[in-house]
Design an enzyme around this catalytic site. Structure first.
Site, PDB file in Angstrom:
ATOM      1  N   LYS A  44       0.865  -1.184   0.000  1.00  0.00           N
ATOM      2  CA  LYS A  44       0.000   0.000   0.000  1.00  0.00           C
ATOM      3  C   LYS A  44       0.903   1.236   0.000  1.00  0.00           C
ATOM      4  O   LYS A  44       1.970   1.237   0.629  1.00  0.00           O
ATOM      5  CB  LYS A  44      -0.871   0.005   1.263  1.00  0.00           C
ATOM      6  CG  LYS A  44      -1.668   1.294   1.488  1.00  0.00           C
ATOM      7  CD  LYS A  44      -2.724   1.527   0.418  1.00  0.00           C
ATOM      8  CE  LYS A  44      -3.452   2.871   0.606  1.00  0.00           C
ATOM      9  NZ  LYS A  44      -4.297   3.210  -0.562  1.00  0.00           N
ATOM     10  N   CYS A 128      -2.544   9.824  -6.538  1.00  0.00           N
ATOM     11  CA  CYS A 128      -3.672   9.503  -5.664  1.00  0.00           C
ATOM     12  C   CYS A 128      -4.802  10.517  -5.893  1.00  0.00           C
ATOM     13  O   CYS A 128      -4.603  11.716  -5.744  1.00  0.00           O
ATOM     14  CB  CYS A 128      -3.292   9.512  -4.192  1.00  0.00           C
ATOM     15  SG  CYS A 128      -4.786   9.160  -3.216  1.00  0.00           S
TER      16      CYS A 128
HETATM   17  O1  RRO Z   1      -5.948   5.443  -0.903  1.00  0.00           O
HETATM   18  C1  RRO Z   1      -6.583   5.837  -1.898  1.00  0.00           C
HETATM   19  O2  RRO Z   1      -7.644   6.490  -1.795  1.00  0.00           O
HETATM   20  C2  RRO Z   1      -6.117   5.586  -3.265  1.00  0.00           C
HETATM   21  C3  RRO Z   1      -4.826   5.825  -3.684  1.00  0.00           C
HETATM   22 BR1  RRO Z   1      -3.459   6.381  -2.546  1.00  0.00          BR
HETATM   23  C4  RRO Z   1      -4.494   5.663  -5.062  1.00  0.00           C
HETATM   24  O3  RRO Z   1      -3.356   5.887  -5.510  1.00  0.00           O
HETATM   25  N1  RRO Z   1      -5.462   5.255  -5.905  1.00  0.00           N
HETATM   26  C5  RRO Z   1      -6.731   5.017  -5.489  1.00  0.00           C
HETATM   27  O4  RRO Z   1      -7.592   4.643  -6.315  1.00  0.00           O
HETATM   28  N2  RRO Z   1      -7.040   5.176  -4.166  1.00  0.00           N
END
Ligand code: RRO
Length: 313
Positions: A44, A128
């Site tokens: 993650k 993100c």
């Molecule tokens: O954690 C998120 O909301 C998230 C991330 Br960091 C990302 O890079 N892509 C996404 O779809 N959700």
């Protein structure tokens, strides 16, 4: 027919792996990925400090994919570095995804990695879509250029790739490729989710998810044509020594093969892995093997970029 794949000098039993964010937040999940038939794994996206992410219902299944506004929930960079550096290979074959909310933050995360025994690959998440008040960095070409200049000046010894958002215009493909081609980037990963989509629950007439009034990143089947376009467009524009990981809309072996034809050396799975669990890798490996065998390829690597460009009617 073997799925064995070489990527940045590593040898993996399959080109298929998880996408950052999917079943890779805790050490229990990371252990499960390591024991699965995925070629390797990515964590993650980690930030300097742990985060609980956005509140409320933040992930939902859609008819042909998913919507999420997780808001970067993660255990913090120290947690992932501790896990990876305690593996027998010091995480050499793994990917560590990271992000920052400012240039200073991003550089602080990278200093921690540089000061550790981590021997693997670092993926800078420039895309993100779900943090209130923070646009996706890679949509700002000047800010991306400025960040990469600092990153490579200070941390040139790290093996670094970047996770990109989807682009939708040839001029934007040209612009991001021109920035990336200036730096010793090892690979790009295209694409992150389609940012800030919206879906209404037909039972309630309300949005499917709660954060950001229902806006969220779209993944799964909806993302596949855009993922193929981005991998193809970037392969046409990037230096040959910049590899590509293809991510977006992989539901079966043919989908993975299509990303490979467009130029992806590795393929990541997000929505399907979230829904099906790690058994998804067994199915995808078997299906990819079947397609590659039927098409006469001796291995997955031989198919990379082999798109047929004359359209047959
Ligand atoms: O954690 C998120 O909301 C998230 C991330 Br960091 C990302 O890079 N892509 C996404 O779809 N959700």
């Amino acid at each position: 027919m073997s799925l064995t794949t070489k990527f940045l000098g590593r040898t993996y039993a399959s080109p298929i792996m998880n996408a950052a964010g999917i079943r890779c937040t805790t050490t229990v999940e990371l252990d499960q990925l390591r024991q699965s038939s995925a070629g390797t794994f990515v964590t993650k996206t980690a930030t300097l400090n742990p985060r609980s992410g956005n509140a409320g219902k933040r992930l939902a299944a859609l008819p042909n994919g998913s919507i999420n506004s997780m808001g970067l929930p993660n255990e913090g960079i120290d947690y992932y570095l501790d896990y990876l550096t305690n593996l027998p290979d010091h995480g050499h074959d793994a990917f560590l995804s990271v992000a920052g909310f400012s240039e200073g933050d991003q550089l602080a995360v990278l200093s921690k990695i540089a000061a550790s025994d981590f021997a693997g690959i670092v993926e800078l998440n420039l895309s993100c879509p779900n943090i209130v008040g923070h646009p996706q960095l890679a949509y700002d070409f000047e800010a991306t250029d400025a960040l990469l200049a600092k990153v490579f000046a200070q941390f040139g010894q790290l093996e670094l790739g970047v996770k990109l958002p989807p682009f939708f215009d040839p001029v934007h493909f040209d612009q991001i490729a021109a920035v990336l081609n200036k730096y010793p980037i090892k690979y790009i990963n295209s694409i992150n989710s389609l940012g800030n989509g919206f879906f209404i629950n037909p039972d309630t007439d309300a949005p499917m998810i709660e954060p950001k009034s229902g806006f969220g990143g779209i993944g799964g089947g909806y993302a596949k044509p855009t993922a193929l376009a981005n991998v193809r467009a970037m392969r046409e524009r990037l230096r040959d020594d910049i590899a590509i990981i293809g991510t977006g809309g992989v539901q079966n072996g043919r989908d993975a093969y299509d990303l490979i034809l467009c130029g992806a050396s590795m393929v990541q799975v997000a929505t399907l892995l979230g829904e099906e669990g790690i058994a998804a890798f067994d199915h995808l490996n078997a299906q990819l093997q079947t397609v590659l065998t039927a098409k006469g390829y001796p291995n997955a690597e031989a198919a990379v970029g082999q798109l047929v460009t004359n359209v047959k009617h």
